[in-house]
Every structure is written in C-alpha cells, then in structure tokens.
Write a protein that holds these residues in place. Structure first.
Motif, PDB file in Angstrom:
ATOM      1  N   GLN A  58       0.808  -1.213   0.000  1.00 28.17           N
ATOM      2  CA  GLN A  58       0.000   0.000   0.000  1.00 28.17           C
ATOM      3  C   GLN A  58       0.844   1.267   0.000  1.00 28.17           C
ATOM      4  OE1 GLN A  58      -2.926  -0.507   3.189  1.00 28.17           O
ATOM      5  NE2 GLN A  58      -4.142  -1.761   1.776  1.00 28.17           N
ATOM      6  N   GLY A  59       2.134   1.095  -0.267  1.00 31.46           N
ATOM      7  CA  GLY A  59       3.010   2.254  -0.373  1.00 31.46           C
ATOM      8  C   GLY A  59       3.551   2.737   0.960  1.00 31.46           C
ATOM      9  N   ASN A  60       4.639   3.512   0.860  1.00 31.04           N
ATOM     10  CA  ASN A  60       5.273   4.075   2.060  1.00 31.04           C
ATOM     11  C   ASN A  60       5.659   3.004   3.078  1.00 31.04           C
ATOM     12  OD1 ASN A  60       4.915   6.763   1.106  1.00 31.04           O
ATOM     13  ND2 ASN A  60       2.789   6.723   1.845  1.00 31.04           N
ATOM     14  N   GLY A  61       6.006   1.812   2.560  1.00 33.97           N
ATOM     15  CA  GLY A  61       6.443   0.730   3.441  1.00 33.97           C
ATOM     16  C   GLY A  61       5.344   0.024   4.180  1.00 33.97           C
ATOM     17  N   ARG A  62       4.076   0.312   3.835  1.00 36.12           N
ATOM     18  CA  ARG A  62       2.948  -0.317   4.518  1.00 36.12           C
ATOM     19  C   ARG A  62       2.412  -1.485   3.705  1.00 36.12           C
ATOM     20  NH1 ARG A  62      -1.334   2.347   4.609  1.00 36.12           N
ATOM     21  NH2 ARG A  62      -0.795   3.962   3.091  1.00 36.12           N
ATOM     22  N   HIS A  63       2.201  -2.612   4.380  1.00 34.17           N
ATOM     23  CA  HIS A  63       1.644  -3.803   3.738  1.00 34.17           C
ATOM     24  C   HIS A  63       0.472  -4.308   4.583  1.00 34.17           C
ATOM     25  CE1 HIS A  63       5.616  -3.632   1.853  1.00 34.17           C
ATOM     26  NE2 HIS A  63       5.148  -4.424   0.906  1.00 34.17           N
ATOM     27  N   ARG A  64      -0.623  -4.555   3.919  1.00 33.48           N
ATOM     28  CA  ARG A  64      -1.772  -5.114   4.644  1.00 33.48           C
ATOM     29  C   ARG A  64      -1.609  -6.621   4.744  1.00 33.48           C
ATOM     30  NH1 ARG A  64      -4.508  -8.026   1.119  1.00 33.48           N
ATOM     31  NH2 ARG A  64      -4.853  -7.321  -1.023  1.00 33.48           N
ATOM     32  N   PRO A  65      -2.322  -7.276   5.659  1.00 36.53           N
ATOM     33  CA  PRO A  65      -2.296  -8.743   5.729  1.00 36.53           C
ATOM     34  C   PRO A  65      -2.786  -9.350   4.412  1.00 36.53           C
ATOM     35  CG  PRO A  65      -3.274  -7.817   7.707  1.00 36.53           C
ATOM     36  CD  PRO A  65      -3.136  -6.679   6.733  1.00 36.53           C
ATOM     37  N   LEU A  66      -2.136 -10.438   3.997  1.00 35.03           N
ATOM     38  CA  LEU A  66      -2.514 -11.095   2.756  1.00 35.03           C
ATOM     39  C   LEU A  66      -3.808 -11.883   2.933  1.00 35.03           C
ATOM     40  CD1 LEU A  66       0.957 -12.538   1.651  1.00 35.03           C
ATOM     41  CD2 LEU A  66      -0.170 -10.476   0.773  1.00 35.03           C
ATOM     42  N   THR A  67      -4.590 -11.959   1.861  1.00 33.64           N
ATOM     43  CA  THR A  67      -5.748 -12.850   1.858  1.00 33.64           C
ATOM     44  C   THR A  67      -5.248 -14.289   1.715  1.00 33.64           C
ATOM     45  OG1 THR A  67      -6.017 -12.819  -0.547  1.00 33.64           O
ATOM     46  CG2 THR A  67      -7.086 -11.046   0.713  1.00 33.64           C
ATOM     47  N   GLY A  68      -6.137 -15.246   1.924  1.00 35.99           N
ATOM     48  CA  GLY A  68      -5.751 -16.646   1.781  1.00 35.99           C
ATOM     49  C   GLY A  68      -5.254 -16.963   0.381  1.00 35.99           C
ATOM     50  N   MET A 170       8.810 -10.041 -14.010  1.00 34.78           N
ATOM     51  CA  MET A 170       8.267 -10.722 -12.841  1.00 34.78           C
ATOM     52  C   MET A 170       9.370 -11.057 -11.847  1.00 34.78           C
ATOM     53  SD  MET A 170       5.479 -13.199 -14.672  1.00 34.78           S
ATOM     54  CE  MET A 170       5.198 -14.191 -13.221  1.00 34.78           C
ATOM     55  N   TYR A 171      10.539 -11.456 -12.346  1.00 29.07           N
ATOM     56  CA  TYR A 171      11.632 -11.757 -11.437  1.00 29.07           C
ATOM     57  C   TYR A 171      12.184 -10.490 -10.814  1.00 29.07           C
ATOM     58  CZ  TYR A 171      12.036 -16.723 -12.382  1.00 29.07           C
ATOM     59  OH  TYR A 171      11.797 -18.068 -12.445  1.00 29.07           O
ATOM     60  N   ALA A 172      12.125  -9.367 -11.523  1.00 27.81           N
ATOM     61  CA  ALA A 172      12.656  -8.117 -10.988  1.00 27.81           C
ATOM     62  C   ALA A 172      11.735  -7.557  -9.911  1.00 27.81           C
ATOM     63  CB  ALA A 172      12.833  -7.096 -12.110  1.00 27.81           C
ATOM     64  N   ASP A 173      10.442  -7.799 -10.031  1.00 27.25           N
ATOM     65  CA  ASP A 173       9.468  -7.264  -9.086  1.00 27.25           C
ATOM     66  C   ASP A 173       9.193  -8.269  -7.968  1.00 27.25           C
ATOM     67  OD1 ASP A 173       9.328  -5.036 -10.616  1.00 27.25           O
ATOM     68  OD2 ASP A 173       7.416  -5.532 -11.556  1.00 27.25           O
ATOM     69  N   SER A 174       8.602  -7.766  -6.897  1.00 28.69           N
ATOM     70  CA  SER A 174       8.224  -8.640  -5.798  1.00 28.69           C
ATOM     71  C   SER A 174       6.963  -9.415  -6.165  1.00 28.69           C
ATOM     72  CB  SER A 174       7.985  -7.812  -4.540  1.00 28.69           C
ATOM     73  OG  SER A 174       6.816  -7.008  -4.702  1.00 28.69           O
ATOM     74  N   THR A 175       6.689 -10.451  -5.392  1.00 27.96           N
ATOM     75  CA  THR A 175       5.479 -11.234  -5.627  1.00 27.96           C
ATOM     76  C   THR A 175       4.232 -10.377  -5.438  1.00 27.96           C
ATOM     77  OG1 THR A 175       6.637 -13.216  -4.864  1.00 27.96           O
ATOM     78  CG2 THR A 175       4.239 -13.325  -4.977  1.00 27.96           C
ATOM     79  N   ASP A 176       4.281  -9.445  -4.486  1.00 27.02           N
ATOM     80  CA  ASP A 176       3.136  -8.545  -4.285  1.00 27.02           C
ATOM     81  C   ASP A 176       2.896  -7.671  -5.515  1.00 27.02           C
ATOM     82  OD1 ASP A 176       2.615  -9.548  -1.796  1.00 27.02           O
ATOM     83  OD2 ASP A 176       3.623  -7.928  -0.709  1.00 27.02           O
ATOM     84  N   ASP A 177       3.966  -7.272  -6.199  1.00 29.29           N
ATOM     85  CA  ASP A 177       3.808  -6.492  -7.428  1.00 29.29           C
ATOM     86  C   ASP A 177       3.149  -7.328  -8.525  1.00 29.29           C
ATOM     87  OD1 ASP A 177       4.937  -4.182  -6.375  1.00 29.29           O
ATOM     88  OD2 ASP A 177       6.971  -4.780  -6.940  1.00 29.29           O
ATOM     89  N   VAL A 178       3.506  -8.607  -8.592  1.00 33.71           N
ATOM     90  CA  VAL A 178       2.884  -9.495  -9.583  1.00 33.71           C
ATOM     91  C   VAL A 178       1.404  -9.682  -9.265  1.00 33.71           C
ATOM     92  CG1 VAL A 178       2.941 -11.786 -10.620  1.00 33.71           C
ATOM     93  CG2 VAL A 178       5.075 -10.661  -9.999  1.00 33.71           C
ATOM     94  N   ILE A 179       1.078  -9.789  -7.979  1.00 35.52           N
ATOM     95  CA  ILE A 179      -0.329  -9.892  -7.581  1.00 35.52           C
ATOM     96  C   ILE A 179      -1.095  -8.651  -8.043  1.00 35.52           C
ATOM     97  CG2 ILE A 179      -1.866  -9.882  -5.577  1.00 35.52           C
ATOM     98  CD1 ILE A 179       0.171 -11.681  -4.159  1.00 35.52           C
ATOM     99  N   ALA A 180      -0.464  -7.481  -7.898  1.00 39.94           N
ATOM    100  CA  ALA A 180      -1.112  -6.244  -8.356  1.00 39.94           C
ATOM    101  C   ALA A 180      -1.359  -6.290  -9.853  1.00 39.94           C
ATOM    102  CB  ALA A 180      -0.243  -5.044  -7.992  1.00 39.94           C
ATOM    103  N   ARG A 181      -0.428  -6.854 -10.619  1.00 40.01           N
ATOM    104  CA  ARG A 181      -0.624  -6.970 -12.062  1.00 40.01           C
ATOM    105  C   ARG A 181      -1.770  -7.916 -12.378  1.00 40.01           C
ATOM    106  NH1 ARG A 181       5.386  -7.759 -14.626  1.00 40.01           N
ATOM    107  NH2 ARG A 181       6.435  -6.147 -13.424  1.00 40.01           N
TER     108      ARG A 181
END
Length: 225
Positions: A58-68, A170-181
């Motif tokens: 969510q930006g600025n170093g903030r991450h929400r809990p992941l869904t299942g 995909m390898y350059a980005d984090s898994t969370d970035d791929v989820i956003a895509r």
C-alpha cells in the motif's frame, strides 16, 4: 624384444548422458508444471478481484495482511522458483556433458569457450543468442550434415518470448507487485506463462534430440561438402 611399432592413440570415451538427460527432462517438466500453477493462481486472483482493502503493498512501506488466495500464490511462487532453479542446474549439467561429448565426436573445439555455457544465460545482449548457439553447435558436432531440429528454434523462440512478455519483469518485481498486475491486467502475465511452458515442452524435445544424436553412429558427410 621391444615393439617399436607406434600404437594408435585411444579416443577419449564419451561421457554417459542418458541419466543426465532424464534428470534434465524431469526438471523441465517440473518447471513447466510450476508455471502452469502460477498461471492458474493468477487467473484465480484476477477472477476474485482486488479486495476492498486495496493492494498488498500500500506504499510508504505499509503492507496489509494477505488474503488466503494471495498467501497461497506466495507459496506457489516460492515452490516454482525452487523448481526452476533445479531445472536450470539439471539442464546445465546435461549441456556440459553433451558439449564435451560433441568435442570428442568431432575432434574440434566448441564454438564458444567453456565459461559461456554459464555466462551466456546472464550476460545482457549475449543472452539473446549464445545459449541457442551452444546448443546448435553441439548438434552440428554430434550429427554433422543433419539439419538442426526444429525444436531448438521453438525452444529458444518461446523462451525469448517469455522473457520479453513479462518473465524478466516478474523476477525483478516482488510477488506482491505481480499480484497487483494480476488484479489490473492478467493477460500479459498469462502470455509469459504460456511462452515459458511452451519453452519447457520444446526443451524436453531438444534434450531428447541431442541425446539421441550422440547415441548413434555419426552419419557420413559427402566429400563435396
């Protein structure tokens, strides 16, 4: 009584490659299955849609809990990365062996020096053609006069297509970035997945073809060639 007759020099024995080929094929199958699993989970993410709480990062170093579902995708990605790494190691072990055998069969040095077997995959620009060149050179030395199997071009073309269409990003980005895509536009990710799975299938055919070429007597080449 001394025998001064010069004795012929024994040709170095070929290294066994069937075992290495079987392991490489198994690695390619596992890597292909891992990318199929990625694609399935990306489709599931796209179908479920972005949660009302927003993206995982969510930006600025903030991450929400992941869904299942997101947490499961992290696990699938980690397992897929491990399978891909094992596949790469197995493929390189096989490639080094058939390359050494090709040198024995032809009596000629390979086109690319030894370090390129490894550096060719990671050096920018050079990685666009060197790995295919090494494989093609192995076939040329192992089966002189025979056409390069079509599977080599399919394998390399699909691999490059996967890289260009998203695998490298995909390898350059984090898994969370791929989820956003996956939430925003999953189509590019799926194109990359299809290309990589296709490359794995073609890679199996490449391993089989080059291994078989080294198991049969060389085809005589006409004197005019």
């Amino acid at each position: 009584m001394n025998d001064d007759t010069p004795q012929p020099t024994a040709q170095p024995a070929l290294q066994p490659v069937r075992g290495a080929a079987s392991i490489a094929i198994t690695g390619l199958v596992l890597a292909g299955a891992a990318w199929v699993a990625r694609a399935v989970w990306q489709v599931r993410l796209a179908t479920a849609g972005q949660p009302s709480s927003g993206l995982p990062d969510q930006g600025n170093g903030r991450h929400r809990p992941l869904t299942g579902l997101e947490d499961a995708y992290h696990i699938v990605t980690s397992l897929g990365d491990a399978a891909t790494l094992l596949c790469a190691v197995a493929f390189l072990v096989w490639l080094v062996r058939v390359r050494d055998n090709a040198r024995v069969i032809s009596g000629q040095p390979p086109r690319y020096a030894g370090p390129w077997v490894y550096l060719g995959w990671i050096m920018p620009i050079m990685n666009l053609w060197v790995p295919r060149g090494i494989v093609a050179d192995v076939h040329r030395q192992s089966a002189p006069g025979e056409r390069l199997p079509r599977s080599v071009n399919w394998w390399w073309g699909l691999w490059l297509a996967g890289m260009v269409s998203g695998v490298g990003l995909m390898y350059a980005d984090s898994t969370d970035d791929v989820i956003a895509r996956a939430y925003s536009d999953v189509r590019l990710l799926l194109l990359a997945d299809v290309a990589v799975v296709g490359a794995a299938v073609a890679g199996v055919l490449v391993v089989r073809a080059l291994t078989a070429a080294q198991q049969r007597p060389p085809r005589p080449v006409s004197a005019g060639r």
